[in-house]
Scaffold this motif. Structure first.
Motif, short mmCIF file in Angstrom:
data_model
loop_
_atom_site.label_atom_id
_atom_site.label_comp_id
_atom_site.label_asym_id
_atom_site.label_seq_id
_atom_site.Cartn_x
_atom_site.Cartn_y
_atom_site.Cartn_z
N GLN A 20 65.69 22.93 46.21
CA GLN A 20 65.42 21.76 47.11
C GLN A 20 65.86 21.90 48.45
N ARG A 23 63.51 24.17 50.14
CA ARG A 23 62.38 23.63 50.43
C ARG A 23 62.27 22.80 51.63
N TRP A 24 63.42 22.17 51.77
CA TRP A 24 63.87 21.05 52.76
C TRP A 24 63.90 21.86 54.08
N ALA A 26 62.82 24.77 54.81
CA ALA A 26 61.49 25.34 55.28
C ALA A 26 60.43 24.52 55.78
N ASP A 27 60.65 23.27 55.48
CA ASP A 27 59.68 21.96 55.94
C ASP A 27 60.17 21.72 57.15
N ILE A 28 61.40 21.48 57.37
CA ILE A 28 62.06 20.82 58.73
C ILE A 28 62.05 22.02 59.86
N TYR A 29 62.47 23.36 59.29
CA TYR A 29 62.55 24.11 60.45
C TYR A 29 61.60 24.23 61.55
N ARG A 31 59.71 22.02 62.82
CA ARG A 31 59.50 20.80 63.64
C ARG A 31 60.77 20.59 64.49
N CYS A 42 69.42 26.31 60.23
CA CYS A 42 68.40 26.39 59.22
C CYS A 42 67.97 27.80 59.46
#
Length: 157
Positions: A20, A23-24, A26-29, A31, A42
């Protein structure tokens, strides 16, 4: 607990959390502002992801590196103290003492007990040809052997 149980518990309790987190990140980096502290953290974690997950594959690995960090801190503090050794020779002597104390710790020897015994033996003329026997691992082995040897004292009547 044994390694198999530790690995089972890590997979049951930690794998989903780490996945988890991955994934978080990879999603936020993408942006995040590139120079922000969170982006740097990150980015580092993403680049080191495989080594960070090794604890899920090898139960011998600790979940944290507190022991390593403590040892590095001791070196950093010592490095500052070396500036005040008085001379190069003083710093070399201090380094020798630190090395011997660290060897005691690694060998499971109480440094104070070892130092008191060794200094007494040296003061009483310990032969230079037998100095190796005073190194912490050999000193410990000799004391353990002496403790296990039967007493040669006469029995009380």
């Amino acid at each position: 607990m044994d390694e198999a149980e530790r690995l089972r518990r890590r997979n049951a309790l930690s794998r989903s959390i780490t996945e988890q987190l991955g994934r978080w990140m990879a999603d936020i980096y993408p942006r995040l502002p590139p120079k922000s502290p969170l982006a740097k953290a990150c980015g580092y974690a993403i680049n080191q992801w495989k080594p960070l997950l090794r604890f899920l594959e090898d139960a011998r690995l600790p979940l944290h590196n507190n022991a390593s960090e403590l040892r590095l801190r001791e070196i950093a503090v010592g490095r500052k103290n070396y500036l005040f050794a008085g001379s190069d020779a003083g710093a070399e002597r201090a380094a020798c003492v630190y090395t011997l104390v660290a060897t005691c710790v690694l060998a499971g020897v109480d440094p104070w007990a070892w130092l008191a015994d060794v200094l007494e033996k040296l003061a009483n003329g310990w032969p230079q040809s037998r100095l190796k026997q005073l190194l912490p691992p050999m000193w410990k082995a000799e004391r353990e052997a002496a403790a296990q040897a039967p007493s040669t004292a006469p029995a009380a009547a």
